[in-house]
Design a protein around this motif. Structure first.
Motif, PDB file in Angstrom:
ATOM      1  N   ASP A 170       0.796  -1.228   0.000  1.00 50.79           N
ATOM      2  CA  ASP A 170       0.000   0.000   0.000  1.00 50.79           C
ATOM      3  C   ASP A 170       0.826   1.275   0.000  1.00 50.79           C
ATOM      4  O   ASP A 170       0.262   2.376  -0.031  1.00 50.79           O
ATOM      5  CB  ASP A 170      -0.936   0.012   1.215  1.00 50.79           C
ATOM      6  CG  ASP A 170      -2.026  -1.047   1.142  1.00 50.79           C
ATOM      7  OD1 ASP A 170      -2.416  -1.389   0.002  1.00 50.79           O
ATOM      8  OD2 ASP A 170      -2.460  -1.530   2.193  1.00 50.79           O
ATOM      9  N   LEU A 171       2.147   1.159   0.039  1.00 49.84           N
ATOM     10  CA  LEU A 171       2.995   2.347   0.067  1.00 49.84           C
ATOM     11  C   LEU A 171       3.271   2.849  -1.341  1.00 49.84           C
ATOM     12  O   LEU A 171       3.219   2.093  -2.319  1.00 49.84           O
ATOM     13  CB  LEU A 171       4.305   2.031   0.779  1.00 49.84           C
ATOM     14  CG  LEU A 171       4.193   1.719   2.273  1.00 49.84           C
ATOM     15  CD1 LEU A 171       5.532   1.225   2.818  1.00 49.84           C
ATOM     16  CD2 LEU A 171       3.717   2.928   3.061  1.00 49.84           C
ATOM     17  N   LEU A 172       3.584   4.125  -1.433  1.00 47.80           N
ATOM     18  CA  LEU A 172       3.869   4.750  -2.715  1.00 47.80           C
ATOM     19  C   LEU A 172       5.354   4.654  -3.046  1.00 47.80           C
ATOM     20  O   LEU A 172       6.179   4.278  -2.204  1.00 47.80           O
ATOM     21  CB  LEU A 172       3.437   6.219  -2.681  1.00 47.80           C
ATOM     22  CG  LEU A 172       1.955   6.483  -2.403  1.00 47.80           C
ATOM     23  CD1 LEU A 172       1.695   7.976  -2.308  1.00 47.80           C
ATOM     24  CD2 LEU A 172       1.062   5.841  -3.466  1.00 47.80           C
ATOM     25  N   THR A 173       5.681   5.034  -4.270  1.00 49.25           N
ATOM     26  CA  THR A 173       7.083   5.083  -4.692  1.00 49.25           C
ATOM     27  C   THR A 173       7.502   6.491  -5.073  1.00 49.25           C
ATOM     28  O   THR A 173       8.661   6.710  -5.427  1.00 49.25           O
ATOM     29  CB  THR A 173       7.308   4.167  -5.914  1.00 49.25           C
ATOM     30  OG1 THR A 173       6.488   4.636  -6.996  1.00 49.25           O
ATOM     31  CG2 THR A 173       6.960   2.730  -5.598  1.00 49.25           C
ATOM     32  N   THR A 174       6.599   7.453  -4.958  1.00 47.80           N
ATOM     33  CA  THR A 174       6.800   8.766  -5.590  1.00 47.80           C
ATOM     34  C   THR A 174       6.805   9.941  -4.627  1.00 47.80           C
ATOM     35  O   THR A 174       6.717  11.081  -5.060  1.00 47.80           O
ATOM     36  CB  THR A 174       5.695   8.994  -6.631  1.00 47.80           C
ATOM     37  OG1 THR A 174       4.411   8.889  -5.982  1.00 47.80           O
ATOM     38  CG2 THR A 174       5.780   7.981  -7.748  1.00 47.80           C
ATOM     39  N   VAL A 175       6.915   9.695  -3.330  1.00 43.80           N
ATOM     40  CA  VAL A 175       6.750  10.802  -2.375  1.00 43.80           C
ATOM     41  C   VAL A 175       8.059  11.268  -1.756  1.00 43.80           C
ATOM     42  O   VAL A 175       8.059  12.069  -0.837  1.00 43.80           O
ATOM     43  CB  VAL A 175       5.746  10.423  -1.267  1.00 43.80           C
ATOM     44  CG1 VAL A 175       4.358  10.294  -1.839  1.00 43.80           C
ATOM     45  CG2 VAL A 175       6.164   9.133  -0.560  1.00 43.80           C
ATOM     46  N   GLY A 176       9.187  10.776  -2.241  1.00 39.54           N
ATOM     47  CA  GLY A 176      10.466  11.268  -1.752  1.00 39.54           C
ATOM     48  C   GLY A 176      10.928  10.556  -0.497  1.00 39.54           C
ATOM     49  O   GLY A 176      10.193   9.777   0.110  1.00 39.54           O
ATOM     50  N   PRO A 177      12.170  10.835  -0.080  1.00 37.33           N
ATOM     51  CA  PRO A 177      12.777  10.083   1.022  1.00 37.33           C
ATOM     52  C   PRO A 177      12.242  10.434   2.400  1.00 37.33           C
ATOM     53  O   PRO A 177      12.532   9.722   3.357  1.00 37.33           O
ATOM     54  CB  PRO A 177      14.259  10.458   0.907  1.00 37.33           C
ATOM     55  CG  PRO A 177      14.250  11.831   0.315  1.00 37.33           C
ATOM     56  CD  PRO A 177      13.101  11.830  -0.658  1.00 37.33           C
ATOM     57  N   GLY A 178      11.469  11.515   2.530  1.00 36.54           N
ATOM     58  CA  GLY A 178      10.996  11.931   3.844  1.00 36.54           C
ATOM     59  C   GLY A 178       9.796  11.164   4.349  1.00 36.54           C
ATOM     60  O   GLY A 178       9.373  11.363   5.486  1.00 36.54           O
ATOM     61  N   ARG A 179       9.235  10.281   3.505  1.00 32.68           N
ATOM     62  CA  ARG A 179       8.119   9.439   3.930  1.00 32.68           C
ATOM     63  C   ARG A 179       8.448   7.981   3.647  1.00 32.68           C
ATOM     64  O   ARG A 179       9.297   7.666   2.828  1.00 32.68           O
ATOM     65  CB  ARG A 179       6.834   9.846   3.200  1.00 32.68           C
ATOM     66  CG  ARG A 179       6.232  11.141   3.723  1.00 32.68           C
ATOM     67  CD  ARG A 179       5.119  11.645   2.815  1.00 32.68           C
ATOM     68  NE  ARG A 179       4.029  10.685   2.655  1.00 32.68           N
ATOM     69  CZ  ARG A 179       3.011  10.870   1.813  1.00 32.68           C
ATOM     70  NH1 ARG A 179       2.961  11.959   1.054  1.00 32.68           N
ATOM     71  NH2 ARG A 179       2.056   9.967   1.722  1.00 32.68           N
ATOM     72  N   LEU A 180       7.744   7.108   4.329  1.00 32.70           N
ATOM     73  CA  LEU A 180       7.971   5.683   4.144  1.00 32.70           C
ATOM     74  C   LEU A 180       7.414   5.258   2.784  1.00 32.70           C
ATOM     75  O   LEU A 180       6.243   5.479   2.492  1.00 32.70           O
ATOM     76  CB  LEU A 180       7.288   4.906   5.268  1.00 32.70           C
ATOM     77  CG  LEU A 180       7.837   3.506   5.555  1.00 32.70           C
ATOM     78  CD1 LEU A 180       9.270   3.598   6.073  1.00 32.70           C
ATOM     79  CD2 LEU A 180       6.959   2.794   6.572  1.00 32.70           C
ATOM     80  N   THR A 181       8.261   4.672   1.957  1.00 38.22           N
ATOM     81  CA  THR A 181       7.905   4.232   0.616  1.00 38.22           C
ATOM     82  C   THR A 181       8.203   2.738   0.481  1.00 38.22           C
ATOM     83  O   THR A 181       8.756   2.119   1.395  1.00 38.22           O
ATOM     84  CB  THR A 181       8.720   4.988  -0.438  1.00 38.22           C
ATOM     85  OG1 THR A 181      10.122   4.704  -0.215  1.00 38.22           O
ATOM     86  CG2 THR A 181       8.484   6.492  -0.352  1.00 38.22           C
ATOM     87  N   LYS A 182       7.855   2.180  -0.682  1.00 37.75           N
ATOM     88  CA  LYS A 182       8.216   0.786  -0.932  1.00 37.75           C
ATOM     89  C   LYS A 182       9.725   0.595  -0.833  1.00 37.75           C
ATOM     90  O   LYS A 182      10.211  -0.365  -0.221  1.00 37.75           O
ATOM     91  CB  LYS A 182       7.718   0.364  -2.312  1.00 37.75           C
ATOM     92  CG  LYS A 182       6.207   0.228  -2.452  1.00 37.75           C
ATOM     93  CD  LYS A 182       5.837  -0.233  -3.851  1.00 37.75           C
ATOM     94  CE  LYS A 182       4.337  -0.242  -4.083  1.00 37.75           C
ATOM     95  NZ  LYS A 182       3.616  -1.189  -3.223  1.00 37.75           N
ATOM     96  N   GLY A 183      10.480   1.517  -1.437  1.00 43.22           N
ATOM     97  CA  GLY A 183      11.932   1.410  -1.388  1.00 43.22           C
ATOM     98  C   GLY A 183      12.468   1.465   0.027  1.00 43.22           C
ATOM     99  O   GLY A 183      13.396   0.719   0.385  1.00 43.22           O
ATOM    100  N   ALA A 184      11.884   2.330   0.850  1.00 46.92           N
ATOM    101  CA  ALA A 184      12.319   2.420   2.250  1.00 46.92           C
ATOM    102  C   ALA A 184      12.067   1.108   2.980  1.00 46.92           C
ATOM    103  O   ALA A 184      12.927   0.630   3.739  1.00 46.92           O
ATOM    104  CB  ALA A 184      11.593   3.572   2.942  1.00 46.92           C
ATOM    105  N   VAL A 185      10.906   0.508   2.756  1.00 52.13           N
ATOM    106  CA  VAL A 185      10.599  -0.763   3.411  1.00 52.13           C
ATOM    107  C   VAL A 185      11.518  -1.866   2.918  1.00 52.13           C
ATOM    108  O   VAL A 185      11.989  -2.703   3.705  1.00 52.13           O
ATOM    109  CB  VAL A 185       9.116  -1.132   3.201  1.00 52.13           C
ATOM    110  CG1 VAL A 185       8.858  -2.598   3.528  1.00 52.13           C
ATOM    111  CG2 VAL A 185       8.234  -0.254   4.075  1.00 52.13           C
ATOM    112  N   TRP A 186      11.813  -1.891   1.614  1.00 49.30           N
ATOM    113  CA  TRP A 186      12.769  -2.885   1.111  1.00 49.30           C
ATOM    114  C   TRP A 186      14.122  -2.723   1.803  1.00 49.30           C
ATOM    115  O   TRP A 186      14.757  -3.710   2.182  1.00 49.30           O
ATOM    116  CB  TRP A 186      12.939  -2.745  -0.398  1.00 49.30           C
ATOM    117  CG  TRP A 186      11.696  -3.023  -1.187  1.00 49.30           C
ATOM    118  CD1 TRP A 186      10.629  -3.779  -0.808  1.00 49.30           C
ATOM    119  CD2 TRP A 186      11.396  -2.526  -2.507  1.00 49.30           C
ATOM    120  NE1 TRP A 186       9.670  -3.784  -1.803  1.00 49.30           N
ATOM    121  CE2 TRP A 186      10.110  -3.028  -2.862  1.00 49.30           C
ATOM    122  CE3 TRP A 186      12.074  -1.719  -3.420  1.00 49.30           C
ATOM    123  CZ2 TRP A 186       9.515  -2.734  -4.080  1.00 49.30           C
ATOM    124  CZ3 TRP A 186      11.487  -1.430  -4.638  1.00 49.30           C
ATOM    125  CH2 TRP A 186      10.222  -1.937  -4.964  1.00 49.30           C
ATOM    126  N   GLY A 187      14.569  -1.478   1.975  1.00 49.99           N
ATOM    127  CA  GLY A 187      15.843  -1.239   2.643  1.00 49.99           C
ATOM    128  C   GLY A 187      15.818  -1.659   4.097  1.00 49.99           C
ATOM    129  O   GLY A 187      16.786  -2.245   4.605  1.00 49.99           O
TER     130      GLY A 187
END
Length: 556
Positions: A190-207
């Motif tokens: 349910d997370l986005l990929t387009t909101v920048g590093p200041g919010r939790l994104t798919k990429g952040a969760v993968w990391g």
């Protein structure tokens, strides 16, 4: 009642809100509160979940316990008058800290508040009819998992709580690990990929998942003589690292120090970061903490200076020297040092040309000259020259940083130890402490490459691919460090130090690599029970009406 609760939450939290991408701050008065829109209510519930991150990533909270407790940083009792603080920084470095340490307590409190705010948001957001509510629910749940992940790493436990009025369940070990993992997996779709590093994104969760699996052996058996890194865990590290790298959403930065500039929010190496763009909670403390009290980086602000805090240890410095001997690491590895300003003695310079050097600062320092609280001018320009400890009433002591730093009288002098200026000194910082605009990296792409390399090494069957990952990072920087020809776990740990120093991962790395019981500077304590911090005594006292609920960690 519910609407009143939402309004109260917004009014009390948004004033201290650190801006999150696309989350608009609306400070509402009593008259406008009755016209609160669903969007304002949704924004007002997710924003406080992120708002404590700048407070967590300060010099005397997470930084102190993750760095000063390791072989990277040391903070002596400067000049016998500064940073004594009842010996807490000496104790952190020597691993003799106790459950009353205020830095440990404050870090615990910020994490606990982050979890609490996430629970509050999760209890309220489902009632709000806004198109962003589903995404915000995923972010709040993911941030609850992230705060708990730090709790697990630092204190060995997590708090499971769904109802804001209920008592949390405490999990440790395998159960805690599984809880954090499952929470992160649940929110990823349910997370986005387009909101920048200041919010939790798919990429952040993968990391975060890659980091969690990499440390899973530690979390399962914290005090093991030797950690067991399961092949299936290492496969997951590789899997989630691959997701990030193959997404092509992130890029290694050619200019290493631009990752830490005060305009770094759009730097494509950042995957997840503390968003500090707004002039609310943003701070400058990671920049000002280490440099001298007589280094004034900003001509516009004669009160903005350093604080002569921590230095790097000679042990850590020697890892650079040994890696590049007989060459100076400053001339070989662009991550070590960046020279921004050449100052002939007693020069005059335009304000725009006064830019501090970055990285590891050694030897005599030059900069703005200040007399009676004002910078010395030469027409429209500023006088720069050799610095002395005028602010410390030691005008004959040069601001010249030697390698030696320890807890002896001589080693604790104001000037001792090489210093670190990694994050850019914020251009708006009037005091040196406030108004830092640099986003603080939590997960970035270089770390992902290095985590993938480590996982491959720990599986024991792909050293060549691990070497390629490390060399990819080294070669990515302008005038990159020379390629390595071999790779093993000791070299990988060294490389993580070169790439990620001062970024608050060192303690976790040393524990995972079995090095935290080592000896450095004046630290000789080899007690493996220090791999976790004590639960603050105030937290245990506060739970005293629930016998057996919050048990102190072994050894404290």
């Amino acid at each position: 009642m519910k609407k009143s609760f939402i309004i109260t939450l917004i009014l009390t939290s948004l004033i201290s809100l650190n801006s999150c991408t696309d989350l608009t701050e609306n400070v509402l008065d009593e008259a406008s509160a009755t016209g609160l829109t669903d969007k304002q209510a949704a924004d007002g519930n997710i924003a406080p979940v992120y708002a404590r991150l700048p407070d967590l990533f300060t010099h005397t909270n997470y930084f102190a316990i993750q760095e000063i407790s390791t072989d990277e940083a040391i903070l002596p009792y400067r000049g016998g008058t500064d940073w004594g603080d009842n010996g807490i920084y000496i104790a952190l470095h020597q691993h003799t800290h106790t459950s009353t340490d205020p830095n440990i307590r404050n870090t615990w409190l910020v994490l606990a508040q982050g979890i609490s705010r996430a629970v509050t948001a999760l209890n309220t957001l489902p009632t709000i009819k806004d198109s962003n509510a589903k995404i915000y629910i995923a972010e709040a749940r993911g941030m609850r998992a992230y705060y708990n992940m730090l709790m697990l790493d630092l204190f060995g436990l997590v708090f499971v709580k769904e109802d804001a009025e209920a008592v949390s369940q405490i999990l440790r070990g395998e159960q805690a690990l599984e809880y954090v993992k499952n929470e992160l997996l649940a929110v990823e779709p349910d997370l986005l990929t387009t909101v920048g590093p200041g919010r939790l994104t798919k990429g952040a969760v993968w990391g975060l998942l890659a980091r969690l699996y990499l440390n899973a052996a530690v979390y399962r058996d914290r005090f093991a003589t030797q950690f067991t890194f399961k092949p299936e865990d290492m496969d997951k590290v590789v899997e989630y690292s691959d997701k990030i790298i193959s997404s092509n959403q992130y890029q290694l930065s050619k200019d290493y120090f631009s990752i830490f500039n005060d305009n770094n929010h759009d730097n494509k190496e950042l995957i997840f970061a503390v968003d500090q763009r707004a002039e609310l909670n943003g701070h400058n403390r990671l920049a000002y903490f280490s440099i001298s009290g007589d280094q004034f980086p900003l001509p516009a602000f004669p009160a903005a200076n350093g604080t002569d805090g921590p230095a790097i240890t000679p042990d850590f410095y020697r890892t650079w020297v040994n890696a590049y001997a007989p060459n100076d690491p400053a001339g070989v590895d662009p991550r070590f040092y960046k020279k921004n300003m050449t100052i002939p003695a007693d020069s005059c310079m335009a304000a725009s040309d006064i830019v501090m050097d970055r990285g590891i600062l050694r030897g005599q320092q030059y900069g703005l000259l200040r007399v009676n609280g004002a910078f010395v001018r030469c027409g429209n320009n500023y006088r720069v020259g050799k610095l002395f400890y005028v602010t410390r009433n030691r005008p004959t002591l040069p601001v010249s940083f030697p390698e030696q730093v320890d807890f002896s009288v001589a080693g604790s002098n104001y000037n001792t130890g090489y210093r670190v200026l990694k994050y850019e000194f914020g251009k708006k910082s009037q005091s040196g402490r406030n108004l830092g605009d640099a986003d603080i990296a939590i997960v970035r792409l270089a770390d992902v490459y290095l985590m993938r390399a480590e996982a491959k090494l720990r599986k024991g069957n792909d050293a060549a691919s691990a070497l390629a990952d490390v060399n990819t990072v080294r070669a990515s920087r302008t005038s990159g460090a020379p390629a390595l020809t071999s790779m093993n776990l000791d070299l990988l740990l060294r490389e993580r130090g070169f790439e990620l120093y001062w970024e608050m991962v060192r303690r976790s790395d040393l524990v995972r690599f079995g090095k935290y019981e080592g000896t450095w500077t004046e630290k000789t304590n080899a007690d493996k029970l220090k791999r976790v911090f004590p639960i603050p005594q105030t937290a245990i006292d506060g739970a005293s009406n629930l016998p057996g609920y919050l048990k102190q960690n072994e050894g404290y």
